[in-house]
Design a protein around this motif. Sequence first.
Motif, PDB file in Angstrom:
ATOM      1  N   MET A  37     -38.963  38.395   4.415  1.00  0.00           N
ATOM      2  CA  MET A  37     -39.693  39.118   5.454  1.00  0.00           C
ATOM      3  C   MET A  37     -39.086  40.498   5.714  1.00  0.00           C
ATOM      4  SD  MET A  37     -40.379  35.971   8.095  1.00  0.00           S
ATOM      5  CE  MET A  37     -41.026  37.041   9.344  1.00  0.00           C
ATOM      6  N   GLY A  38     -38.079  40.869   4.946  1.00  0.00           N
ATOM      7  CA  GLY A  38     -37.500  42.201   5.078  1.00  0.00           C
ATOM      8  C   GLY A  38     -36.200  42.230   5.848  1.00  0.00           C
ATOM      9  N   GLY A  39     -35.664  41.091   6.209  1.00  0.00           N
ATOM     10  CA  GLY A  39     -34.413  41.033   6.950  1.00  0.00           C
ATOM     11  C   GLY A  39     -33.212  41.221   6.049  1.00  0.00           C
ATOM     12  N   THR A  40     -32.129  41.641   6.645  1.00  0.00           N
ATOM     13  CA  THR A  40     -30.892  41.836   5.891  1.00  0.00           C
ATOM     14  C   THR A  40     -29.739  41.138   6.607  1.00  0.00           C
ATOM     15  OG1 THR A  40     -30.419  43.893   7.059  1.00  0.00           O
ATOM     16  CG2 THR A  40     -31.618  44.080   4.968  1.00  0.00           C
ATOM     17  N   TYR A  41     -28.658  40.946   5.852  1.00  0.00           N
ATOM     18  CA  TYR A  41     -27.458  40.308   6.381  1.00  0.00           C
ATOM     19  C   TYR A  41     -26.274  41.253   6.266  1.00  0.00           C
ATOM     20  CZ  TYR A  41     -29.938  35.832   6.095  1.00  0.00           C
ATOM     21  OH  TYR A  41     -30.821  34.805   6.272  1.00  0.00           O
ATOM     22  N   VAL A  42     -25.286  41.052   7.140  1.00  0.00           N
ATOM     23  CA  VAL A  42     -24.021  41.776   7.086  1.00  0.00           C
ATOM     24  C   VAL A  42     -22.922  40.736   6.914  1.00  0.00           C
ATOM     25  CG1 VAL A  42     -22.393  43.183   8.403  1.00  0.00           C
ATOM     26  CG2 VAL A  42     -24.826  43.642   8.566  1.00  0.00           C
ATOM     27  N   ARG A  43     -22.007  40.997   5.997  1.00  0.00           N
ATOM     28  CA  ARG A  43     -20.925  40.040   5.766  1.00  0.00           C
ATOM     29  C   ARG A  43     -19.767  40.337   6.712  1.00  0.00           C
ATOM     30  NH1 ARG A  43     -18.806  37.737   0.171  1.00  0.00           N
ATOM     31  NH2 ARG A  43     -17.159  36.434   1.032  1.00  0.00           N
ATOM     32  N   GLN A  44     -19.360  39.307   7.426  1.00  0.00           N
ATOM     33  CA  GLN A  44     -18.192  39.411   8.291  1.00  0.00           C
ATOM     34  C   GLN A  44     -17.264  38.255   7.954  1.00  0.00           C
ATOM     35  OE1 GLN A  44     -19.196  39.741  12.423  1.00  0.00           O
ATOM     36  NE2 GLN A  44     -20.146  41.734  12.165  1.00  0.00           N
ATOM     37  N   GLY A  45     -16.205  38.554   7.229  1.00  0.00           N
ATOM     38  CA  GLY A  45     -15.302  37.507   6.761  1.00  0.00           C
ATOM     39  C   GLY A  45     -16.014  36.656   5.726  1.00  0.00           C
ATOM     40  N   ASP A  46     -16.063  35.366   5.965  1.00  0.00           N
ATOM     41  CA  ASP A  46     -16.724  34.441   5.045  1.00  0.00           C
ATOM     42  C   ASP A  46     -18.174  34.162   5.423  1.00  0.00           C
ATOM     43  OD1 ASP A  46     -14.375  34.200   3.626  1.00  0.00           O
ATOM     44  OD2 ASP A  46     -13.708  32.411   4.708  1.00  0.00           O
ATOM     45  N   TYR A  47     -18.667  34.839   6.450  1.00  0.00           N
ATOM     46  CA  TYR A  47     -20.004  34.536   6.969  1.00  0.00           C
ATOM     47  C   TYR A  47     -20.955  35.713   6.781  1.00  0.00           C
ATOM     48  CZ  TYR A  47     -17.421  30.817   9.244  1.00  0.00           C
ATOM     49  OH  TYR A  47     -16.621  29.739   9.489  1.00  0.00           O
ATOM     50  N   PHE A  48     -22.228  35.384   6.600  1.00  0.00           N
ATOM     51  CA  PHE A  48     -23.281  36.387   6.562  1.00  0.00           C
ATOM     52  C   PHE A  48     -24.047  36.304   7.882  1.00  0.00           C
ATOM     53  CE2 PHE A  48     -22.508  35.854   2.046  1.00  0.00           C
ATOM     54  CZ  PHE A  48     -22.508  37.171   1.619  1.00  0.00           C
ATOM     55  N   ILE A  49     -24.041  37.387   8.631  1.00  0.00           N
ATOM     56  CA  ILE A  49     -24.687  37.458   9.934  1.00  0.00           C
ATOM     57  C   ILE A  49     -25.983  38.253   9.780  1.00  0.00           C
ATOM     58  CG2 ILE A  49     -24.420  38.154  12.347  1.00  0.00           C
ATOM     59  CD1 ILE A  49     -22.319  36.146  11.514  1.00  0.00           C
ATOM     60  N   PRO A  50     -27.121  37.722  10.276  1.00  0.00           N
ATOM     61  CA  PRO A  50     -28.371  38.492  10.153  1.00  0.00           C
ATOM     62  C   PRO A  50     -28.343  39.735  11.041  1.00  0.00           C
ATOM     63  CG  PRO A  50     -28.770  36.406  11.286  1.00  0.00           C
ATOM     64  CD  PRO A  50     -27.335  36.415  10.870  1.00  0.00           C
ATOM     65  N   CYS A  51     -28.901  40.820  10.550  1.00  0.00           N
ATOM     66  CA  CYS A  51     -28.995  42.070  11.314  1.00  0.00           C
ATOM     67  C   CYS A  51     -30.251  41.983  12.179  1.00  0.00           C
ATOM     68  CB  CYS A  51     -29.076  43.278  10.386  1.00  0.00           C
ATOM     69  SG  CYS A  51     -27.617  43.506   9.387  1.00  0.00           S
ATOM     70  N   LEU A  52     -30.074  41.684  13.435  1.00  0.00           N
ATOM     71  CA  LEU A  52     -31.196  41.543  14.357  1.00  0.00           C
ATOM     72  C   LEU A  52     -31.171  42.663  15.373  1.00  0.00           C
ATOM     73  CD1 LEU A  52     -30.900  37.718  15.082  1.00  0.00           C
ATOM     74  CD2 LEU A  52     -32.413  38.838  13.457  1.00  0.00           C
ATOM     75  N   THR A  53     -32.339  43.193  15.685  1.00  0.00           N
ATOM     76  CA  THR A  53     -32.459  44.203  16.738  1.00  0.00           C
ATOM     77  C   THR A  53     -33.636  43.838  17.618  1.00  0.00           C
ATOM     78  OG1 THR A  53     -33.858  45.580  15.350  1.00  0.00           O
ATOM     79  CG2 THR A  53     -31.502  46.069  15.321  1.00  0.00           C
ATOM     80  N   LEU A  54     -33.519  44.171  18.877  1.00  0.00           N
ATOM     81  CA  LEU A  54     -34.625  43.947  19.803  1.00  0.00           C
ATOM     82  C   LEU A  54     -35.651  45.055  19.641  1.00  0.00           C
ATOM     83  CD1 LEU A  54     -32.711  42.972  23.055  1.00  0.00           C
ATOM     84  CD2 LEU A  54     -33.954  41.464  21.526  1.00  0.00           C
ATOM     85  N   PRO A  55     -36.929  44.748  19.801  1.00  0.00           N
ATOM     86  CA  PRO A  55     -37.935  45.805  19.733  1.00  0.00           C
ATOM     87  C   PRO A  55     -37.756  46.788  20.887  1.00  0.00           C
ATOM     88  CG  PRO A  55     -38.944  43.675  20.276  1.00  0.00           C
ATOM     89  CD  PRO A  55     -37.498  43.433  20.034  1.00  0.00           C
ATOM     90  N   THR A  56     -38.030  48.035  20.620  1.00  0.00           N
ATOM     91  CA  THR A  56     -37.896  49.035  21.673  1.00  0.00           C
ATOM     92  C   THR A  56     -39.096  48.953  22.599  1.00  0.00           C
ATOM     93  OG1 THR A  56     -38.985  50.695  20.317  1.00  0.00           O
ATOM     94  CG2 THR A  56     -36.585  50.606  20.215  1.00  0.00           C
ATOM     95  N   GLU A  57     -38.835  49.195  23.872  1.00  0.00           N
ATOM     96  CA  GLU A  57     -39.928  49.194  24.835  1.00  0.00           C
ATOM     97  C   GLU A  57     -39.773  50.393  25.760  1.00  0.00           C
ATOM     98  OE1 GLU A  57     -40.016  46.063  27.825  1.00  0.00           O
ATOM     99  OE2 GLU A  57     -38.037  45.457  27.193  1.00  0.00           O
ATOM    100  N   LYS A  58     -40.868  50.778  26.341  1.00  0.00           N
ATOM    101  CA  LYS A  58     -40.903  51.942  27.204  1.00  0.00           C
ATOM    102  C   LYS A  58     -40.070  51.686  28.461  1.00  0.00           C
ATOM    103  CE  LYS A  58     -44.186  54.697  29.842  1.00  0.00           C
ATOM    104  NZ  LYS A  58     -45.553  54.743  30.334  1.00  0.00           N
ATOM    105  N   GLU A  59     -39.220  52.639  28.793  1.00  0.00           N
ATOM    106  CA  GLU A  59     -38.403  52.537  30.007  1.00  0.00           C
ATOM    107  C   GLU A  59     -39.262  52.836  31.224  1.00  0.00           C
ATOM    108  OE1 GLU A  59     -35.184  51.819  30.952  1.00  0.00           O
ATOM    109  OE2 GLU A  59     -34.980  50.990  28.946  1.00  0.00           O
ATOM    110  N   THR A  60     -39.277  51.928  32.158  1.00  0.00           N
ATOM    111  CA  THR A  60     -40.001  52.120  33.407  1.00  0.00           C
ATOM    112  C   THR A  60     -39.073  51.784  34.560  1.00  0.00           C
ATOM    113  OG1 THR A  60     -40.864  49.863  33.259  1.00  0.00           O
ATOM    114  CG2 THR A  60     -42.292  51.613  32.465  1.00  0.00           C
ATOM    115  N   ALA A  61     -39.303  52.408  35.686  1.00  0.00           N
ATOM    116  CA  ALA A  61     -38.472  52.156  36.864  1.00  0.00           C
ATOM    117  C   ALA A  61     -38.854  50.805  37.462  1.00  0.00           C
ATOM    118  CB  ALA A  61     -38.662  53.264  37.887  1.00  0.00           C
ATOM    119  N   ILE A  62     -37.861  49.984  37.670  1.00  0.00           N
ATOM    120  CA  ILE A  62     -38.068  48.676  38.285  1.00  0.00           C
ATOM    121  C   ILE A  62     -37.434  48.732  39.671  1.00  0.00           C
ATOM    122  CG2 ILE A  62     -37.680  46.196  38.087  1.00  0.00           C
ATOM    123  CD1 ILE A  62     -39.303  47.395  35.778  1.00  0.00           C
TER     124      ILE A  62
END
Length: 104
Positions: free
Chosen positions: A9-34
Amino acid sequence: MKKTIFEEMGGTYVRQGDYFIPCLTLPTEKETAINIWGQRHLRYLKEYHRITYTNLLTSGRLNAYLADIDRQAQKRFETLAEQMKQAQGITEQLKDENALEWVG
């Protein structure tokens, strides 16, 4: 080596030591005053509805949802305050003429 569904699906991994961690990011959303009502609802979601909070946060809809709740609550507050003033006969003229009478 066979690709995982995440990689297909287009995801990538980053190796940290002996583990592969998925590169996850949150979708950006418009900043609004709460404001106060949205902040109170956010605290409520975090304390009592963690799954709803997490779903909104990870889908990128949390700020828009809280801004909508804040607008609705502010409108309801203003409507109730106006209805209470009318029921008790409080007018701007009364406030100008006798400031202490309308308070108590």
